[in-house]
Design a protein around this motif. Structure first.
Motif, mmCIF file in Angstrom:
data_model
loop_
_atom_site.group_PDB
_atom_site.id
_atom_site.type_symbol
_atom_site.label_atom_id
_atom_site.label_comp_id
_atom_site.label_asym_id
_atom_site.label_seq_id
_atom_site.Cartn_x
_atom_site.Cartn_y
_atom_site.Cartn_z
ATOM 1 N N ILE A 1 -18.376 -10.055 -71.456
ATOM 2 C CA ILE A 1 -18.615 -11.025 -70.746
ATOM 3 C C ILE A 1 -20.009 -11.229 -70.360
ATOM 4 C CG2 ILE A 1 -17.757 -9.760 -68.588
ATOM 5 C CD1 ILE A 1 -17.004 -12.563 -67.306
ATOM 6 N N ILE A 2 -20.660 -12.428 -70.974
ATOM 7 C CA ILE A 2 -22.091 -12.317 -70.611
ATOM 8 C C ILE A 2 -22.114 -13.487 -69.678
ATOM 9 C CG2 ILE A 2 -24.415 -13.129 -71.579
ATOM 10 C CD1 ILE A 2 -23.080 -12.261 -74.444
ATOM 11 N N LYS A 3 -21.505 -14.667 -69.519
ATOM 12 C CA LYS A 3 -21.528 -15.539 -68.593
ATOM 13 C C LYS A 3 -20.139 -16.070 -68.372
ATOM 14 C CE LYS A 3 -26.008 -16.259 -68.639
ATOM 15 N NZ LYS A 3 -26.900 -16.126 -67.229
ATOM 16 N N PRO A 4 -19.892 -16.319 -67.001
ATOM 17 C CA PRO A 4 -20.501 -16.613 -65.943
ATOM 18 C C PRO A 4 -21.030 -14.985 -65.520
ATOM 19 C CG PRO A 4 -18.218 -17.355 -65.483
ATOM 20 C CD PRO A 4 -18.289 -16.633 -66.967
ATOM 21 N N ASN A 5 -22.466 -14.933 -64.751
ATOM 22 C CA ASN A 5 -23.050 -13.821 -64.453
ATOM 23 C C ASN A 5 -21.916 -13.004 -63.440
ATOM 24 O OD1 ASN A 5 -25.202 -14.449 -65.568
ATOM 25 N ND2 ASN A 5 -25.967 -15.736 -63.834
ATOM 26 N N LEU A 6 -22.595 -11.724 -62.991
ATOM 27 C CA LEU A 6 -21.544 -10.860 -62.097
ATOM 28 C C LEU A 6 -21.472 -11.729 -60.956
ATOM 29 C CD1 LEU A 6 -20.390 -8.176 -62.286
ATOM 30 C CD2 LEU A 6 -22.428 -7.177 -60.984
ATOM 31 N N THR A 7 -22.112 -12.325 -60.204
ATOM 32 C CA THR A 7 -21.780 -13.119 -59.024
ATOM 33 C C THR A 7 -22.067 -14.454 -59.286
ATOM 34 O OG1 THR A 7 -24.033 -12.545 -58.360
ATOM 35 C CG2 THR A 7 -22.464 -10.992 -57.771
ATOM 36 N N LEU B 1 -20.974 -22.424 -66.852
ATOM 37 C CA LEU B 1 -21.536 -21.681 -68.113
ATOM 38 C C LEU B 1 -20.450 -20.636 -68.957
ATOM 39 C CD1 LEU B 1 -23.423 -22.067 -70.668
ATOM 40 C CD2 LEU B 1 -24.797 -20.470 -69.300
ATOM 41 N N SER B 2 -19.892 -20.724 -69.943
ATOM 42 C CA SER B 2 -19.097 -19.469 -70.503
ATOM 43 C C SER B 2 -20.128 -18.889 -71.808
ATOM 44 C CB SER B 2 -17.674 -20.067 -71.016
ATOM 45 O OG SER B 2 -17.031 -19.113 -71.738
ATOM 46 N N ARG B 3 -20.121 -17.592 -71.737
ATOM 47 C CA ARG B 3 -20.620 -16.926 -72.826
ATOM 48 C C ARG B 3 -19.887 -15.647 -73.094
ATOM 49 N NH1 ARG B 3 -26.737 -14.997 -73.493
ATOM 50 N NH2 ARG B 3 -26.498 -13.946 -75.962
ATOM 51 N N PHE B 4 -19.555 -15.402 -74.217
ATOM 52 C CA PHE B 4 -19.016 -13.934 -74.686
ATOM 53 C C PHE B 4 -19.243 -13.513 -76.013
ATOM 54 C CE2 PHE B 4 -15.791 -17.369 -75.413
ATOM 55 C CZ PHE B 4 -15.278 -16.939 -76.884
ATOM 56 N N SER B 5 -19.296 -12.300 -76.177
ATOM 57 C CA SER B 5 -19.579 -11.709 -77.408
ATOM 58 C C SER B 5 -18.758 -10.482 -77.947
ATOM 59 C CB SER B 5 -20.898 -11.196 -77.659
ATOM 60 O OG SER B 5 -21.151 -10.081 -76.752
ATOM 61 N N MET C 1 -31.065 -8.205 -65.654
ATOM 62 C CA MET C 1 -32.536 -8.848 -65.780
ATOM 63 C C MET C 1 -32.454 -9.680 -66.942
ATOM 64 S SD MET C 1 -35.257 -5.812 -65.839
ATOM 65 C CE MET C 1 -34.485 -5.005 -64.482
ATOM 66 N N ASP C 2 -31.789 -9.184 -68.252
ATOM 67 C CA ASP C 2 -32.101 -10.013 -69.382
ATOM 68 C C ASP C 2 -30.946 -10.792 -69.636
ATOM 69 O OD1 ASP C 2 -30.184 -8.197 -69.992
ATOM 70 O OD2 ASP C 2 -31.440 -6.934 -71.364
ATOM 71 N N GLY C 3 -30.056 -10.888 -68.795
ATOM 72 C CA GLY C 3 -28.946 -12.050 -68.691
ATOM 73 C C GLY C 3 -27.997 -11.754 -69.966
ATOM 74 N N ASP C 4 -27.855 -10.280 -70.442
ATOM 75 C CA ASP C 4 -26.881 -10.283 -71.594
ATOM 76 C C ASP C 4 -25.433 -9.747 -71.366
ATOM 77 O OD1 ASP C 4 -27.232 -7.497 -70.761
ATOM 78 O OD2 ASP C 4 -28.307 -6.769 -72.736
ATOM 79 N N GLY C 5 -25.090 -9.921 -70.062
ATOM 80 C CA GLY C 5 -23.847 -9.470 -69.536
ATOM 81 C C GLY C 5 -23.738 -8.002 -69.179
ATOM 82 N N ILE C 6 -24.804 -7.119 -69.507
ATOM 83 C CA ILE C 6 -24.735 -5.550 -69.397
ATOM 84 C C ILE C 6 -25.523 -5.247 -68.154
ATOM 85 C CG2 ILE C 6 -24.842 -3.349 -70.434
ATOM 86 C CD1 ILE C 6 -23.007 -5.527 -71.927
ATOM 87 N N LEU C 7 -25.035 -4.505 -67.039
ATOM 88 C CA LEU C 7 -25.708 -4.131 -66.041
ATOM 89 C C LEU C 7 -26.845 -3.226 -66.395
ATOM 90 C CD1 LEU C 7 -22.759 -3.272 -63.616
ATOM 91 C CD2 LEU C 7 -24.024 -5.128 -63.731
ATOM 92 N N SER D 1 -32.466 -9.219 -74.095
ATOM 93 C CA SER D 1 -30.782 -9.380 -74.371
ATOM 94 C C SER D 1 -30.310 -8.653 -75.586
ATOM 95 C CB SER D 1 -30.710 -10.730 -74.273
ATOM 96 O OG SER D 1 -29.398 -11.216 -74.635
ATOM 97 N N ASN D 2 -29.389 -7.912 -75.435
ATOM 98 C CA ASN D 2 -28.810 -7.332 -76.666
ATOM 99 C C ASN D 2 -27.491 -6.952 -76.383
ATOM 100 O OD1 ASN D 2 -29.317 -5.133 -74.912
ATOM 101 N ND2 ASN D 2 -29.432 -3.414 -76.521
ATOM 102 N N PRO D 3 -26.428 -8.048 -76.266
ATOM 103 C CA PRO D 3 -25.056 -7.757 -75.803
ATOM 104 C C PRO D 3 -24.206 -6.814 -76.798
ATOM 105 C CG PRO D 3 -25.470 -10.029 -76.730
ATOM 106 C CD PRO D 3 -26.783 -9.397 -76.474
ATOM 107 N N ASP D 4 -24.809 -6.613 -77.889
ATOM 108 C CA ASP D 4 -23.865 -5.735 -79.068
ATOM 109 C C ASP D 4 -24.525 -4.376 -78.432
ATOM 110 O OD1 ASP D 4 -26.456 -5.580 -79.989
ATOM 111 O OD2 ASP D 4 -26.009 -6.529 -82.040
#
Length: 755
Positions: free
Chosen positions: A337-343, A355-359, A624-630, A640-643
């Protein structure tokens, strides 16, 4: 309500004359009743129900919403009057008793004061004019709103004040409990008021007494990964008895089945987790319980399996919760899960779109991906949106879309993604957030509510939720003399849901004159505009005004010592040490950027760095880079590197290998803390690395940077690496920043509170 104009004959016995006039006569066409409601019922059941009906009418743009807004105001006045009556109650006697020793008595009290409740009646315009009523505003369906005042309390029978006799009993059935109670007299209703001032209580816990039951629940680990698909994860829970009365106590450990919608096989102590299990724990001691988790029929991920240690009674203050998560090995890729953000937050400005974003999905095997949502902490998952493989083609395993929330009520929600592969499901982590599209509404009546400003009164207005104090300035208030139309300067004090207006002119020179207040620009902490664009009220300047109240913000700190005298801040927080309390400070962190423009108010960040351009400064951003990873788990937190690709297995993501040293330095400079459970109800725990000195300051602030709690502690209060229990029962539902400092290092985290 039935109403009509009627002839009224008034007899003047002194002049021996009769006067004929017309007045309004009202009759109830329903039934008479006497309300006997607790304050808790009014605040947590009745008013929320009325607000729900009001909001439905607002959504339909129906003026019937005014009827329910009026009823909300009436009941809020009842609560406010009750609070004031208790504060003004005078002491009759004190009684101390133990469990099993009851005290029967009665009081006879004369009502000596009057409480006023302002309400509205919606009446036919012709009748109103005929009766000589003052029209307060537009009405409902052709009617007009007429303000009425109801007086409660002191009444005179003959030449004597009316007296009320009330019988009562003081008793308790929990052996070992004892109490000392002040018995007071209510000045309005003539009934007794009871204040517990000391004692010892078990369950439910009484305020101002020593709690006999206090407990703690911790785990040796809170998440396990890559468990073989046919294996089991094993956890150990430590059940602690931290009773302040140093007694052995029996507590109940239970597994919340609703946290397990995907059917993991869970055991406690080798037995299927079904009914609560009692544990008797010695004073200051602990017991251990072994938990096992095996994979169910389909899912490979089980997030936030909840275990609760409780005293066994319905008291949320005597309970502790841990969340355990398990991921099993799978041939299918992990969905992120990348978007929505954590909060995440959805407000008026978002036009019902999130906004919805997943990988992380395998198109060749995938059946569908679902966005699932549930009211926070309930695990009652529903499908918000669904995508088939044909819709995901050409996106290289990273897909962005929007989620429509127009039919979802405002509230706090959990979000996750489900990848359905036919014979198995992969779930993402859970992100908690808020849908809030309603702006603030006035709560009760503006002060002075009796329309006269006298000694001790404060000009103020309350709202039904916390407002954005950063967005307000003195230019948003106009104070007008209705006779001369002159305007006067003011100063604003804002804290939580209350706004105080301090005149900067000599009130005593205008005794008897009417002053009108016009207030604009009210938004909540999420930026939602108030339902009414302007709030107005008037009052007459009475005798004794101009003399300063010693504590106008009622925070218990006298003006002489208060670093912000017109906004309640009992802790006197002053982050940058400039002598101006944070709640009054335009630049609370002292970085030269005013709070309203600061992307990380509460942490000095002169460069305002914001890598993912999400409006949250990097120092305050868990991702901080918005890739869904803390950041704490991201192998490349600045790119950003969600993979999370890491070809050389050096724990630095491939996209960051050429900047590995800088990445490590960043991680060391801004460290993260673990927060569990998260979301939390009434308590949570934070865990961070210990320092050599071992002296810490912890600050909890809201999303606007306003400090909500501050705690100082040292290594002696920490457990294991440094785990600290936090009481968050005083925080409203929402998202918060946690910052810990030892003078050399900073630790950051986020907390979600649900109710």
């Amino acid at each position: 309500m039935v109403y009509a104009l009627a002839d009224v004959l008034s007899v003047d016995p002194n002049a021996c004359s009769i006067e004929l006039s017309q007045d309004m006569v009202m009759g109830n066409d329903g039934f008479a009743t006497t309300f006997m409601y607790t304050e808790d019922h009014i605040k947590n059941s009745l008013i929320p129900q009325l607000q729900q009906i009001r909001d439905l009418y607002i959504a339909q743009e129906s003026d019937s919403a005014e009827i329910y807004r009026n009823q909300i105001s009436v009941w809020q006045q009842v609560v406010d009057n009750n609070r004031r009556n208790k504060q003004k109650a005078k002491l009759l006697e004190n009684r101390s008793f133990s469990a099993g020793a009851s005290y029967l008595s009665s009081t006879t009290i004369q009502s000596q004061a009057i409480a006023t409740i302002e309400t509205s009646a919606f009446i036919d315009a012709g009748v109103v004019v005929g009766a000589g009523f003052e029209v307060a505003g537009s009405g409902v369906n052709g009617f007009v709103e007429t303000r009425l005042s109801i007086e409660l309390g002191a009444s005179i029978t003959g030449s004597s004040l009316q007296a009320v006799t009330t019988g009562f009993e003081l008793n308790d059935d929990d052996q070992g409990d004892f109490f000392s109670v002040n018995i007071k007299e209510d000045p309005v209703y003539g009934t007794p008021v009871f204040d517990v001032v000391s004692g010892r209580s078990s369950c439910p816990r009484e305020a101002f007494t020593q709690p006999r039951e206090s407990l703690q629940l911790q785990a040796d680990a809170y998440a396990q990964f890559d468990i073989p698909a046919d294996g089991r994860a094993v956890f150990r829970l430590d059940l602690g008895n931290i009773s302040q009365s140093d007694e052995p106590r029996t507590y109940l450990l239970k597994f919340l089945q609703e946290s397990n919608p995907d059917g993991a096989v869970v055991t406690i102590g080798g037995s299927q987790a079904q009914a609560p299990i009692p544990y008797t724990i010695p004073a200051g001691g602990k017991r251990s319980a072994t938990i096992t988790v095996e994979r169910g029929a389909r899912a490979f991920n089980y997030n936030n399996l909840q275990f609760v240690l409780t005293s066994g009674c319905e008291d949320d203050l005597i309970a502790d919760t841990v969340n355990l998560s398990v991921s099993f090995e799978s041939v299918y890729p992990a969905i992120n899960i990348i978007k929505p953000n954590l909060t995440w937050i959805a407000t008026q400005q978002d036009a019902d779109l999130v906004l919805s974003r997943f990988s992380g999905f395998d198109l060749a095997l995938l059946k569908k991906v679902q966005l699932q949502y549930a009211p926070a902490g309930t695990f009652a998952w529903e499908v918000g949106k669904e995508w088939l493989p044909s819709q995901l083609e050409g996106f290289a395993g990273d897909f962005t879309d929007t989620w429509e929330v127009d039919n979802i009520p405002d509230g706090t929600y959990d979000i996750r993604y489900r990848a359905d592969y036919g014979d198995g499901d992969m779930y993402s982590e859970i992100h908690s957030g808020t849908i809030d599209r309603q702006g603030p509404q006035i709560l009760g009546l503006p002060e002075p509510s009796d329309n006269e400003l006298v000694l001790g009164d404060v000009i103020s207005i309350n709202f039904n939720e916390n407002i954005s104090c950063f967005d307000l300035s003195a230019s948003d208030v106009t104070m007008i003399n209705t006779a001369t139309e002159a305007t006067y300067p003011v100063q604003l004090g804002c804290a939580g849901n209350k706004l105080i207006i301090q005149p900067l002119w000599n009130l005593s020179a205008h005794i008897g004159e009417e002053i009108k207040i016009e207030l604009r620009g009210i938004t909540d902490k999420f930026g939602n505009q108030s339902v009414d664009s302007m709030f107005t009220w008037s009052f007459r300047v009475g005798q004794g005004t101009g003399l300063e109240d010693n504590d106008p913000d009622q925070d218990g700190v006298e003006n002489l010592f208060d670093n912000c005298s017109i906004a309640a801040n009992p802790q006197q927080a002053d982050l940058d040490g400039d002598g101006i309390g944070d709640i009054c400070d335009d630049d609370m962190d002292g970085d030269g950027i005013i709070n309203i423009m600061d992307n990380c108010a509460g942490l000095a960040s002169e460069d305002q760095s914001d890598i993912d351009a999400d409006g949250i400064g990097d120092l305050c951003d868990d991702d901080m880079d918005g890739d869904g990873i803390l950041n704490s788990q991201d192998n490349c937190p600045m790119v950003s590197n969600p993979d999370q690709a890491d070809g050389d297995q050096d724990n630095e993501g491939d996209v960051c290998d050429d900047m590995a040293t800088y990445t490590r330095d960043l991680r060391n400079a801004v460290q993260k803390i673990q927060v569990f459970p998260n979301p939390a109800n009434f308590s949570t725990a934070v865990k961070h690395k210990s320092s050599i000195d071992g002296k810490y300051q912890l600050i909890i602030s809201d999303l606007r940077g306003q400090q909500m709690q501050m705690l100082q502690y040292d290594q002696s209060t920490c457990f294991q690496d440094c785990t600290l229990k936090l009481d968050v029962s005083n925080l409203v539902a929402g998202s918060y920043f946690i910052t810990i400092s030892d003078g050399m290092q900073l630790w950051h985290g986020k907390l979600n509170v649900v109710r």
